[in-house]
Design a protein around this motif. Structure first.
Motif, PDB file in Angstrom:
ATOM      1  N   UNK A 213      -8.225 -11.364   6.451  1.00 38.86           N
ATOM      2  CA  UNK A 213      -6.926 -10.674   6.412  1.00 38.86           C
ATOM      3  C   UNK A 213      -7.135  -9.159   6.411  1.00 38.86           C
ATOM      4  N   UNK A 214      -8.097  -8.684   5.634  1.00 34.59           N
ATOM      5  CA  UNK A 214      -8.369  -7.250   5.578  1.00 34.59           C
ATOM      6  C   UNK A 214      -8.890  -6.738   6.918  1.00 34.59           C
ATOM      7  N   UNK A 215      -9.803  -7.481   7.512  1.00 29.73           N
ATOM      8  CA  UNK A 215     -10.361  -7.015   8.787  1.00 29.73           C
ATOM      9  C   UNK A 215      -9.296  -7.026   9.884  1.00 29.73           C
ATOM     10  N   UNK A 216      -8.346  -7.964   9.819  1.00 32.06           N
ATOM     11  CA  UNK A 216      -7.264  -7.991  10.810  1.00 32.06           C
ATOM     12  C   UNK A 216      -6.389  -6.751  10.710  1.00 32.06           C
ATOM     13  N   UNK A 217      -6.070  -6.337   9.472  1.00 33.12           N
ATOM     14  CA  UNK A 217      -5.263  -5.125   9.280  1.00 33.12           C
ATOM     15  C   UNK A 217      -6.049  -3.900   9.730  1.00 33.12           C
ATOM     16  N   UNK A 218      -7.309  -3.825   9.314  1.00 32.52           N
ATOM     17  CA  UNK A 218      -8.147  -2.677   9.667  1.00 32.52           C
ATOM     18  C   UNK A 218      -8.306  -2.550  11.182  1.00 32.52           C
ATOM     19  N   UNK A 219      -8.592  -3.657  11.847  1.00 37.16           N
ATOM     20  CA  UNK A 219      -8.810  -3.616  13.294  1.00 37.16           C
ATOM     21  C   UNK A 219      -7.543  -3.257  14.059  1.00 37.16           C
ATOM     22  N   UNK A 220      -6.393  -3.589  13.485  1.00 35.05           N
ATOM     23  CA  UNK A 220      -5.117  -3.258  14.144  1.00 35.05           C
ATOM     24  C   UNK A 220      -4.722  -1.805  13.909  1.00 35.05           C
ATOM     25  N   UNK A 221      -5.276  -1.191  12.867  1.00 30.94           N
ATOM     26  CA  UNK A 221      -4.912   0.181  12.508  1.00 30.94           C
ATOM     27  C   UNK A 221      -5.603   1.181  13.429  1.00 30.94           C
ATOM     28  N   UNK A 222      -5.016   2.374  13.495  1.00 28.41           N
ATOM     29  CA  UNK A 222      -5.622   3.480  14.230  1.00 28.41           C
ATOM     30  C   UNK A 222      -6.242   4.455  13.234  1.00 28.41           C
ATOM     31  N   UNK A 223      -7.063   5.340  13.728  1.00 33.66           N
ATOM     32  CA  UNK A 223      -7.658   6.356  12.847  1.00 33.66           C
ATOM     33  C   UNK A 223      -6.583   7.306  12.335  1.00 33.66           C
ATOM     34  N   UNK A 224      -6.756   7.839  11.119  1.00 33.23           N
ATOM     35  CA  UNK A 224      -7.864   7.639  10.186  1.00 33.23           C
ATOM     36  C   UNK A 224      -7.711   6.347   9.379  1.00 33.23           C
ATOM     37  N   UNK A 225      -8.771   5.596   9.267  1.00 31.53           N
ATOM     38  CA  UNK A 225      -8.735   4.311   8.570  1.00 31.53           C
ATOM     39  C   UNK A 225     -10.098   4.043   7.944  1.00 31.53           C
ATOM     40  N   UNK A 226     -10.093   3.262   6.861  1.00 33.46           N
ATOM     41  CA  UNK A 226     -11.328   2.834   6.210  1.00 33.46           C
ATOM     42  C   UNK A 226     -11.160   1.404   5.732  1.00 33.46           C
ATOM     43  N   UNK A 227     -12.273   0.680   5.671  1.00 33.78           N
ATOM     44  CA  UNK A 227     -12.290  -0.684   5.174  1.00 33.78           C
ATOM     45  C   UNK A 227     -13.367  -0.809   4.110  1.00 33.78           C
ATOM     46  N   UNK A 228     -12.956  -1.253   2.908  1.00 33.34           N
ATOM     47  CA  UNK A 228     -13.905  -1.534   1.838  1.00 33.34           C
ATOM     48  C   UNK A 228     -13.834  -3.022   1.521  1.00 33.34           C
ATOM     49  N   UNK A 229     -14.902  -3.753   1.765  1.00 30.04           N
ATOM     50  CA  UNK A 229     -15.017  -5.141   1.320  1.00 30.04           C
ATOM     51  C   UNK A 229     -15.900  -5.132   0.081  1.00 30.04           C
ATOM     52  N   UNK A 230     -15.324  -5.545  -1.044  1.00 30.36           N
ATOM     53  CA  UNK A 230     -15.966  -5.339  -2.343  1.00 30.36           C
ATOM     54  C   UNK A 230     -16.607  -6.638  -2.832  1.00 30.36           C
ATOM     55  N   UNK A 231     -17.927  -6.687  -2.946  1.00 33.65           N
ATOM     56  CA  UNK A 231     -18.595  -7.901  -3.429  1.00 33.65           C
ATOM     57  C   UNK A 231     -18.143  -8.269  -4.838  1.00 33.65           C
ATOM     58  N   UNK A 232     -17.889  -9.569  -5.044  1.00 31.39           N
ATOM     59  CA  UNK A 232     -17.540 -10.062  -6.374  1.00 31.39           C
ATOM     60  C   UNK A 232     -16.123  -9.804  -6.817  1.00 31.39           C
ATOM     61  N   UNK A 233     -15.362  -9.025  -6.062  1.00 33.19           N
ATOM     62  CA  UNK A 233     -13.994  -8.703  -6.466  1.00 33.19           C
ATOM     63  C   UNK A 233     -13.054  -9.854  -6.152  1.00 33.19           C
ATOM     64  N   UNK A 234     -12.136 -10.135  -7.094  1.00 36.60           N
ATOM     65  CA  UNK A 234     -11.117 -11.151  -6.894  1.00 36.60           C
ATOM     66  C   UNK A 234      -9.874 -10.577  -6.238  1.00 36.60           C
ATOM     67  N   UNK A 235      -8.694 -10.910  -6.802  1.00 34.33           N
ATOM     68  CA  UNK A 235      -7.436 -10.602  -6.135  1.00 34.33           C
ATOM     69  C   UNK A 235      -6.582  -9.584  -6.884  1.00 34.33           C
ATOM     70  N   UNK A 236      -6.150  -8.576  -6.154  1.00 29.58           N
ATOM     71  CA  UNK A 236      -5.084  -7.655  -6.555  1.00 29.58           C
ATOM     72  C   UNK A 236      -5.427  -6.831  -7.797  1.00 29.58           C
ATOM     73  N   UNK A 237      -4.359  -6.396  -8.524  1.00 28.35           N
ATOM     74  CA  UNK A 237      -4.557  -5.419  -9.588  1.00 28.35           C
ATOM     75  C   UNK A 237      -5.432  -5.940 -10.720  1.00 28.35           C
ATOM     76  N   UNK A 238      -5.396  -7.239 -10.970  1.00 29.87           N
ATOM     77  CA  UNK A 238      -6.216  -7.809 -12.033  1.00 29.87           C
ATOM     78  C   UNK A 238      -7.710  -7.659 -11.743  1.00 29.87           C
TER      79      UNK A 238
END
Length: 259
Positions: A213-238
């Motif tokens: 889902x994140x890569x789909x949003x990132x790939x659809x976006x134009x610059x300036x853009x960044x993608x952080x995939x965080x190891x071990x991280x779960x979901x949302x604000x928690x």
């Protein structure tokens, strides 16, 4: 980094806002040093609240660089109306951003989590005018049922018994009407966020939405853009650790004109 920077003295100010479609929104502004012109808005995930200790911790971390406004989406806790699970909520975020502009803030960033992240992407694309947009744990498309947790969410919002449970035990009132007009999905509209900087953050251990889902949003976006995939991280604000909050704060500091 000094304790004064990490733990600023923030004062809390409560506001009752009204959206363009007439819904009352319960919001709180955390203010630091007088005269600030930069602010960050935090948009919760579904069932979240500005009362959440997780949101409060993130707000306090960001409070060292800007004032922070948190709020309850429609149908959630102290706000009026009924949740539409990401559709009409774009009006809620715009009401908050507009209120901050009315208070004199000239540089505003929006940071959203899960449902709130989808709203942040749509808001930045449709309304524009924010200095930066951060999407954390967002769905890239609607009606996703690919995980057990999302299948349970759909049962909760799609059935009378599920909505009763949400209303009674989570203080969330969900509309019983389906969307008449489907809004553009985050992956469909992400390209229109530019030239606003867009940061897409997603946990590799997210049990609601996979990283695709994140890569789909990132790939659809134009610059300036960044993608952080965080190891071990779960979901949302928690799932936002103190370390990730500091990293996000540094990213925002570079994009907000600070006093």
């Amino acid at each position: 980094m000094s304790d004064a920077l990490d733990h600023p003295q923030l004062t809390s100010h409560r506001y009752r806002l009204t959206t363009a479609d007439g819904v009352g929104i319960d919001s709180v502004l955390l203010r630091g040093a007088p005269g600030r012109t930069a602010a960050v808005v935090l948009a919760n995930g579904f069932t979240g609240s500005h009362r959440s200790p997780h949101i409060r911790a993130i707000a306090e971390s960001f409070g060292s660089i800007a004032d922070v406004m948190t709020f309850d989406f429609r149908g959630h806790h102290g706000s009026g109306g009924h949740s539409t699970v990401g559709n009409a909520e774009i009006h809620d975020l715009e009401a908050v951003v507009s209120h901050l502009r009315g208070l004199g803030y000239t540089s505003i960033a929006a940071v959203g989590f899960s449902m709130g992240a989808a709203v942040v992407v749509r808001h930045a694309a449709v309304y524009g005018g924010v200095a930066a947009a951060v999407s954390i744990s967002a769905p890239s498309r609607w009606y996703y049922r690919g995980t057990r947790r999302m299948r349970l969410i759909h049962l909760g919002v799609g059935r009378t018994a599920g909505r009763f449970f949400l209303r009674s035990f989570r203080k969330v009132r969900v509309t019983d009407h389906s969307w008449q007009d489907r809004p553009a999905e985050p992956r469909e509209i992400a390209g229109e966020v530019s030239p606003t900087p867009l940061l897409v953050v997603h946990g590799e251990a997210d049990t609601y939405f996979p990283t695709s889902h994140a890569t789909a949003i990132y790939e659809a976006a134009a610059e300036p853009r960044e993608l952080w995939l965080v190891p071990g991280m779960g979901h949302a604000e928690r799932a936002v650790s103190p370390e990730l909050a500091l990293r996000l704060r540094s990213w925002l500091r570079e994009r907000l004109p600070l006093d």
